[in-house]
Scaffold this active site. Structure first.
Site, mmCIF file in Angstrom:
data_model
loop_
_atom_site.group_PDB
_atom_site.id
_atom_site.type_symbol
_atom_site.label_atom_id
_atom_site.label_comp_id
_atom_site.label_asym_id
_atom_site.label_seq_id
_atom_site.Cartn_x
_atom_site.Cartn_y
_atom_site.Cartn_z
ATOM 1 N N VAL A 1 0.767 -1.296 0.128
ATOM 2 C CA VAL A 1 0.046 -0.089 -0.024
ATOM 3 C C VAL A 1 0.805 1.245 -0.140
ATOM 4 C CG1 VAL A 1 -1.946 -1.154 1.070
ATOM 5 C CG2 VAL A 1 -0.318 0.241 2.546
ATOM 6 N N LYS B 1 0.531 2.252 6.399
ATOM 7 C CA LYS B 1 0.883 0.905 6.288
ATOM 8 C C LYS B 1 0.614 0.119 7.746
ATOM 9 C CE LYS B 1 4.585 1.210 2.957
ATOM 10 N NZ LYS B 1 4.049 0.172 1.909
ATOM 11 N N HIS C 1 11.406 -6.027 -0.877
ATOM 12 C CA HIS C 1 11.508 -4.835 -1.783
ATOM 13 C C HIS C 1 11.629 -5.110 -3.119
ATOM 14 C CE1 HIS C 1 13.031 -0.612 -2.911
ATOM 15 N NE2 HIS C 1 11.923 -0.915 -3.021
ATOM 16 N N ASN D 1 17.589 2.597 -2.726
ATOM 17 C CA ASN D 1 17.192 4.088 -2.651
ATOM 18 C C ASN D 1 18.184 5.065 -2.115
ATOM 19 O OD1 ASN D 1 14.607 4.395 -4.342
ATOM 20 N ND2 ASN D 1 13.773 2.784 -2.815
#
Ligand SMILES: NC(=O)c1ccc[n+]([C@@H]2O[C@H](COP(=O)([O-])OP(=O)(O)OC[C@H]3O[C@@H](n4cnc5c(N)ncnc54)[C@H](O)[C@@H]3O)[C@@H](O)[C@H]2O)c1
Length: 330
Positions: A93, A100, A143, A193
């Site tokens: 989400v 979350k 991920h 990231n």
């Protein structure tokens, strides 16, 4: 926790959740998706089936993929119904702790006690999200990267009390999908990231300092060091270039940019102990030795990448968009 994952529930079937659901369905798993409302979930299912057909027609998915997606992907009308039977529940989400948190709580309430719970969060520390769960040992970051069906890497992030068995189960599952998992410790942004955002931030710094335009920076990145990245990571690249060379370049950087860009101790230690990379003493990840096969691989890889790029032609980016005001370029 369960060691054999056959049934997966994906909570949040947007860009990422939808793509992740396709990946699992194509690997032969039984997959249930659920989104914020039943009508939305159904729309996502239609989209994912249609998309799989198109991708198969275009030769982007293997033959038979669309049938697998249609056969293995189902919807549930509520979160508890979606997760009740699942061996693994993947939360995808919105990237907001306040969204979350309650979703993770509801997942745990309805899940089997031995089910594994994963989150696709891009940046939120897994240990912080884990505070929403009573049995956080079955929780980890799983991920995927966008677009999930095509990008092969998955970061697996255990938090301080994640059960090793849960990581092993998910590792086996990722291997079954044909993707490659890397284990990453739990620090905000993980590996992907942190690196990607630092690259963007420094690229923006370059624009702001007037060193180059955004368009020219993109050209430099994709036609020079970015050209190596599908085949070699930063450590392998440094090993091949020579760590002594890197140390010398860091000296220049330190002179001009200060401590922020000084040679890291790990690099200096290697060079001081005679590790100059592939050519002498070995480097971060590549031992010293005969370079012939590595160079042959590298040359083939870059030449074939060139062929692929010529075949595809340039990316359809459209006309230049938001050029920085000329006042920022001096
Ligand atoms: N977009 C990317 O490039 C990317 C890449 C990697 C990871 N992620 C991460 O994946 C997650 C999802 O991102 P996205 O890009 O797929 O977002 P998205 O907006 O496309 O999808 C999120 C979905 O969650 C649904 N949702 C919201 N509340 C819900 C609830 N209570 N129950 C069920 N479903 C609910 C939304 O309706 C939506 O369909 C985020 O954590 C994001 O950071 C995104």
């Amino acid at each position: 926790v369960t060691d054999q994952i056959e049934r997966v529930a994906v909570v949040g079937a947007g860009y990422m959740g939808g793509g992740i659901a396709q990946v699992f369905a194509m690997a032969g798993l039984d997959v249930v998706i659920v989104d914020a409302q039943p009508s939305l979930t159904r729309r996502h299912l239609d989209r994912l089936c249609r998309e799989a057909e198109d991708f198969e027609t275009q030769g982007l998915f293997d033959p038979g993929s669309a049938d697998l997606v249609r056969a293995n992907l189902r919807v549930a009308d509520s979160l508890p119904e979606a997760v009740a039977e699942a061996d693994l529940i993947e939360e995808a989400v919105l990237e907001q702790p306040e969204v979350k948190g309650p979703v993770l709580k509801s997942i745990e309430e309805a899940a089997r006690p031995d089910a594994i719970i994963g989150s696709n969060t891009s940046t939120l520390p897994i240990g912080e999200l884990a505070a929403n769960l009573t049995h956080a040992e079955r929780f980890l970051g799983v991920h995927f990267s966008n677009p999930a069906p095509f990008i092969p890497g998955v970061e697996l992030i255990a938090h301080a009390s994640t059960d090793e068995a849960a990581v092993l189960s998910v590792e086996a599952l990722v291997a079954r999908t044909g993707k490659l998992a890397a284990r990453v410790n739990d620090k905000a942004g993980f590996v992907l990231n942190r690196l990607q955002y630092i690259l963007l931030k420094e690229a923006i710094n370059l624009v702001e300092e007037g060193v180059a335009t955004a368009e020219d920076i993109d050209i430099v990145v994709r036609t020079t060091f970015g050209y190596r990245l599908p085949f070699f990571g930063p450590f392998a690249i440094a090993d091949m270039a020579g760590l002594d060379v890197y140390q010398a370049c860091f000296r220049t950087f330190e002179e001009h940019y200060g401590e922020r860009l000084a040679a890291p101790d790990m690099l200096t230690d290697l060079v001081d102990h005679g590790h100059h990379g592939v050519k002498q003493g070995g480097g971060f990840v590549i031992p010293a030795g005969d370079q012939a096969s590595l160079i042959a691989y590298r040359n083939t890889a870059y030449a074939k990448l060139g062929q692929l790029l010529r075949e595809l032609g340039p990316a359809p980016l459209g006309p230049p968009a938001h050029r920085p005001p000329s006042s920022t370029l001096h």
